[in-house]
Structure formats: C-alpha cells, structure tokens
Design an enzyme around this catalytic site. Sequence first.
Site, mmCIF file in Angstrom:
data_model
loop_
_atom_site.group_PDB
_atom_site.id
_atom_site.type_symbol
_atom_site.label_atom_id
_atom_site.label_comp_id
_atom_site.label_asym_id
_atom_site.label_seq_id
_atom_site.Cartn_x
_atom_site.Cartn_y
_atom_site.Cartn_z
ATOM 1 N N CYS A 201 19.963 33.598 -48.558
ATOM 2 C CA CYS A 201 20.885 34.733 -48.420
ATOM 3 C C CYS A 201 21.085 35.448 -49.749
ATOM 4 O O CYS A 201 21.194 36.677 -49.795
ATOM 5 C CB CYS A 201 22.225 34.258 -47.863
ATOM 6 S SG CYS A 201 22.185 33.929 -46.084
ATOM 7 N N GLU B 179 25.389 36.060 -43.506
ATOM 8 C CA GLU B 179 25.179 37.136 -44.472
ATOM 9 C C GLU B 179 23.954 37.970 -44.119
ATOM 10 O O GLU B 179 23.968 39.199 -44.173
ATOM 11 C CB GLU B 179 25.015 36.544 -45.878
ATOM 12 C CG GLU B 179 26.222 35.747 -46.360
ATOM 13 C CD GLU B 179 26.100 34.256 -46.072
ATOM 14 O OE1 GLU B 179 26.553 33.455 -46.908
ATOM 15 O OE2 GLU B 179 25.560 33.893 -44.995
ATOM 16 N N GLU C 265 22.405 29.816 -34.648
ATOM 17 C CA GLU C 265 21.360 28.800 -34.603
ATOM 18 C C GLU C 265 20.795 28.703 -33.187
ATOM 19 O O GLU C 265 21.542 28.814 -32.209
ATOM 20 C CB GLU C 265 21.925 27.445 -35.038
ATOM 21 C CG GLU C 265 22.438 27.450 -36.475
ATOM 22 C CD GLU C 265 23.236 26.211 -36.848
ATOM 23 O OE1 GLU C 265 23.780 26.175 -37.959
ATOM 24 O OE2 GLU C 265 23.321 25.277 -36.016
ATOM 25 N N CYS D 220 21.572 33.204 -40.965
ATOM 26 C CA CYS D 220 22.873 33.006 -41.600
ATOM 27 C C CYS D 220 23.746 34.244 -41.390
ATOM 28 O O CYS D 220 23.245 35.342 -41.121
ATOM 29 C CB CYS D 220 22.701 32.752 -43.093
ATOM 30 S SG CYS D 220 21.785 31.264 -43.502
#
Length: 234
Positions: free
Chosen positions: A192, A158, A147, A156
């Site tokens: 994701c 993934e 982030e 994210c």
Amino acid sequence: MNWKILEQRSYTPYSNTPKACIVVGKSGNYYPGVRVENISFPLTIPAIQAACCFCLADGDTPESVLLKDETYPEQLDFWVKEFDLKKEVVSNIENVQFGDAAISIEPSLVKNKLIDLLKDAITIHSDFPVSALLMTPAGYVSGVNVEVSDWTFGLCAERLAIAKTISYGVENLESMSLHTLKGEFSSPCGACRQVIHEHLPDNEINFFHADGTLSVHYTSDLLPLSFSSTSLTK
C-alpha cells in the site's frame, strides 16, 4: 457513460493500454473498474479485481461482468469462477449509471466514519478489518480491506480507496486517513505504501490508531528511497 470515457479513466502510464469493465451486483447496481498500474508492476490492479472489490465492499455480490469486446481483462477467469459471473459483451452502455463514489463528511467526523466502515470489511482470512478515507475536492472516497478465497486476489483498504477514486473519475487526491480495529499502531503495509506513493507522493496520511490516538505522516516518510524512474514511462 460510454466505453471510451470509462477507459480514459485508466491509469496506465507504463503500458499505455487502458482497460475497463463493469460489474453488476445482485442488487442491480453497477460498479466500474479500470486498470490501475504501478511502477512496481506486480502491484497493478486489474479492472475486474477493482470492480469486484468495490461491489463486495458495498455489501453487494458480483453477479455479472459487462465487457467492451472479447478482449478479456486480466484475472477474469478467477473472478468468473469465484462468483459464477455471467460474462456479457455490451457495446452500448449509455444507460449505465454509477453511484457517487465521494461522500460529504465533516473533517471532525472522519474518525467516526472510519470506525463505522470497519463493519464493511471482508476479512475471511485475517480477521483484521481496516478502513480508509481518501479526501478529494469532491468529498471522501471510502475503502475497506476485501479478502476472497485466494488471499492474493484481495485488496487492502488503502488500495481499494485509490482504485475506486480513479475508476469513478474522481480527481485530485489530497490526503488519506486510515484506521484499524486491532493492533497498537495503524500503518499501511509495504504494498500500500508503494501505491500510495504513486498517487499521493507528498501528501499527508493520517493514522487513527486502535488506542484512540492519531499520528500524521507524509508519504515520503513512509517509503524512503522509493523506486522511481522516468525510463519506465512511455
């Protein structure tokens, strides 16, 4: 390494417009980034976002970005401002070497590695660390959630693992494992799931839950009635 090889790693079946850049961290390490498109076009990962997030996930700080020419990639302005990046147009990158993206892990130790990776997550907004390992014939490629100041420019775990696999030229994505430190059930977000479906459409996804249990799912079960269309592929 040269720009042609790096650009060829781009996943751009919809625009046929490959993009690549290289971020240099304060450590002196080089991090490649290529454009990774998605059939749901807002989920496309620009080259600069990928490279900066790889750098950050490695515990490094982006310091400069190497570009092929003056045709700057998407999101460049944000990342330059975020880290005060120095922009360099470099035609010859023969001496640039990247680290190995894939690491060797015994299958029985995947859970332990996922737990260890959680400390590398950068969660300045959510305080919700997530780790992922993408299995390939070359080994496992790791990802954690990253982030930054603007929530919308993070990645994210993934998606970072998938973009890293592609950017580093690792082929044949086989399965994914993920873990969260908090919550009752480890599960990818909708964005994701869409990206996973693009690159691992019929593969196993292993959820290592915070309570120590494991559940195994298939991508097709995670995103039923998913959108697809050959009309979008040029």
